[in-house]
Design an enzyme around this catalytic site. Structure first.
Site, PDB file in Angstrom:
ATOM      1  N   LYS A 240       0.800  -1.230   0.000  1.00 41.57           N
ATOM      2  CA  LYS A 240       0.000   0.000   0.000  1.00 41.57           C
ATOM      3  C   LYS A 240       0.835   1.283   0.000  1.00 41.57           C
ATOM      4  CE  LYS A 240      -4.184  -1.871   0.220  1.00 41.57           C
ATOM      5  NZ  LYS A 240      -5.176  -1.676  -0.865  1.00 41.57           N
TER       6      LYS A 240
ATOM      7  N   GLU B 244      -9.949   5.551   3.129  1.00 44.61           N
ATOM      8  CA  GLU B 244     -10.705   4.440   3.678  1.00 44.61           C
ATOM      9  C   GLU B 244      -9.732   3.291   3.943  1.00 44.61           C
ATOM     10  OE1 GLU B 244      -9.435   2.670   0.254  1.00 44.61           O
ATOM     11  OE2 GLU B 244     -10.151   4.736   0.445  1.00 44.61           O
TER      12      GLU B 244
ATOM     13  N   SER C 113       1.663  -9.763  -0.700  1.00 40.62           N
ATOM     14  CA  SER C 113       1.329  -8.337  -0.655  1.00 40.62           C
ATOM     15  C   SER C 113       1.452  -7.709   0.726  1.00 40.62           C
ATOM     16  CB  SER C 113      -0.089  -8.121  -1.175  1.00 40.62           C
ATOM     17  OG  SER C 113      -1.014  -8.909  -0.449  1.00 40.62           O
TER      18      SER C 113
END
Length: 402
Positions: A97, A119, A386
């Site tokens: 991210k 969010e 991830s």
């Protein structure tokens, strides 16, 4: 195997559209902000100083390039393919991210918008957004469903420690979909001063394209690293798919190479009935949700369905529009692994390689565990890891009775 090259981006037919999918379905009050964002992003792509600063932060702050690790013990135990793990879990903040958060943070500063809203579901995007806001001196407000706040308490604490305000969302399913809705309401109210740092490759144009571009570094590195290590491209690249940011990042540079299978793994949850999973391609139909046209889980009356996954980050009723186009064209394959398989994959990877994956990533590991034994010893399987599993220890302790 010879490499078959196709055009660079076969799924993107025109700006904002991936075949019939994508678009910009938002209130009139947001149109000007989205047009401004699109123009600023196009300018930033051509700005050498912007690109140099982003590259520097990705390298010196976030920790890129991430390793491509040969999982020798896992490969030997499963038999079949050689398994490589793309270690996005080793990035600063613990997941992919940060790539997108840094890019959008610099873009927001370029636009003079020093208030950021975001969010989050699993909390990793919220942590990344809060981290970038602290780095750049920005105000940060994070919307998070009450259910997700409870199951990702550690990440809530991390966001608050970084200086972000975390606002719980108690409506609807109290998960990611509802957090996105609240963030959009905030943006409508404060559009002149605020940038919405959307965390996945979904939403209204230009977000799906922009988020993909900030994450394509993943597949660019995989391609270079696997050629250096093996002298050839992988047989398949596997990634979990919620909204779809880590997966499209891992897939993108391989789209032109038809001999490389692209496999997205959705959340199979705890059953096949609507409301028991988050497998959009197994139970969804095309529709509009939160700014874009894509596959959506909905009931016969068109109401958005409840979803379930043991992983908060895959618990979303729709999927990024580029994935919808890749699915319909047959260029990428999408399937699901259920909660139990994901939990088993966490244990398997932890005890063979000493790596604790995030529950989201564990869905991709679960598919790797299923696939590898049936493949040839010469085949190469790359799994995009991830995120790391520290954030999930409360869930893992409860589910695995540790």
């Amino acid at each position: 195997m010879a490499s078959v090259i196709l055009p660079a981006a076969p799924s993107e037919s025109r700006p904002g559209r991936f075949g019939i999918y994508g678009g910009r379905y938002v209130p009139e009050t947001l149109m000007a902000a989205l047009v401004e964002l699109e123009h600023e992003y196009e300018a930033a792509k051509a700005d050498a100083a912007f690109q140099a600063e982003l590259a520097s932060l990705l390298h010196d702050y976030a920790g890129r390039p991430t390793p491509l690790y040969f999982a020798r013990r896992l490969s030997e135990e499963l038999g079949g393919a050689k398994i490589y793990l793309k270690r996005e879990d080793l990035l600063h903040t613990g997941a992919h991210k940060i790539n997108n958060a840094l890019g959008q943070g610099l873009l927001a500063r370029r636009m003079g918008k020093m208030r950021i809203i975001a969010e989050t579901g699993a909390g990793q995007h919220g942590v990344a957004a809060a981290t970038v806001c602290a780095l750049l001196g920005m105000q940060c407000v994070i919307y998070m469903g009450d259910v997700d706040m409870e199951r990702q308490e550690l990440n809530v604490l991390r966001m608050r420690l970084l200086g972000a305000e975390v606002r719980g969302v108690s409506c609807g399913s109290k998960t990611l979909k509802d957090a996105i809705s609240e963030a959009m309401r905030d943006w409508v109210t404060n559009v002149r001063t605020t940038h919405y740092l959307l965390g996945s490759a979904l939403g209204a144009h230009p977000y799906p394209t922009m988020v993909r571009d900030f994450h394509r570094v993943i597949s660019r590195e995989i391609k270079q690293q696997i050629l250096e290590k093996e002298g050839r491209l992988p047989h398949a690249v596997v990634a979990c798919v919620g909204g779809g940011s880590n997966a499209i990042g891992a897939f993108y540079e391989f789209i032109p190479h038809r001999e490389v299978r692209l496999i997205g793994v959705e959340a199979g949850g705890r059953g096949s009935a609507l409301g028991e999973h988050a497998a959009r391609f197994e139970g969804g139909v095309p529709g509009v949700l939160q700014g874009t046209y894509s596959y959506v889980l909905q009931d016969e009356d068109g109401q958005i369905a409840q979803t379930h996954s043991v992983s908060a980050g895959l618990d979303y009723a729709s999927i990024g529009p580029e994935h919808a186009a890749l699915h319909d064209s047959g260029r990428a394959e999408y399937l699901s692994r259920d909660d139990a398989e994901a939990l088993d994959a966490v244990v398997k990877l932890a005890r063979t390689e000493g790596i604790l994956p995030a529950l989201e990533s564990a869905h991709a590991v679960a598919e790797c565990i299923r696939m590898a034994p049936g493949m040839a010893a010469r085949d190469i399987l790359v799994v995009n890891l991830s995120g790391r599993g520290d954030k999930d220890m409360g869930i893992l302790a409860r589910e695995l009775k540790l």
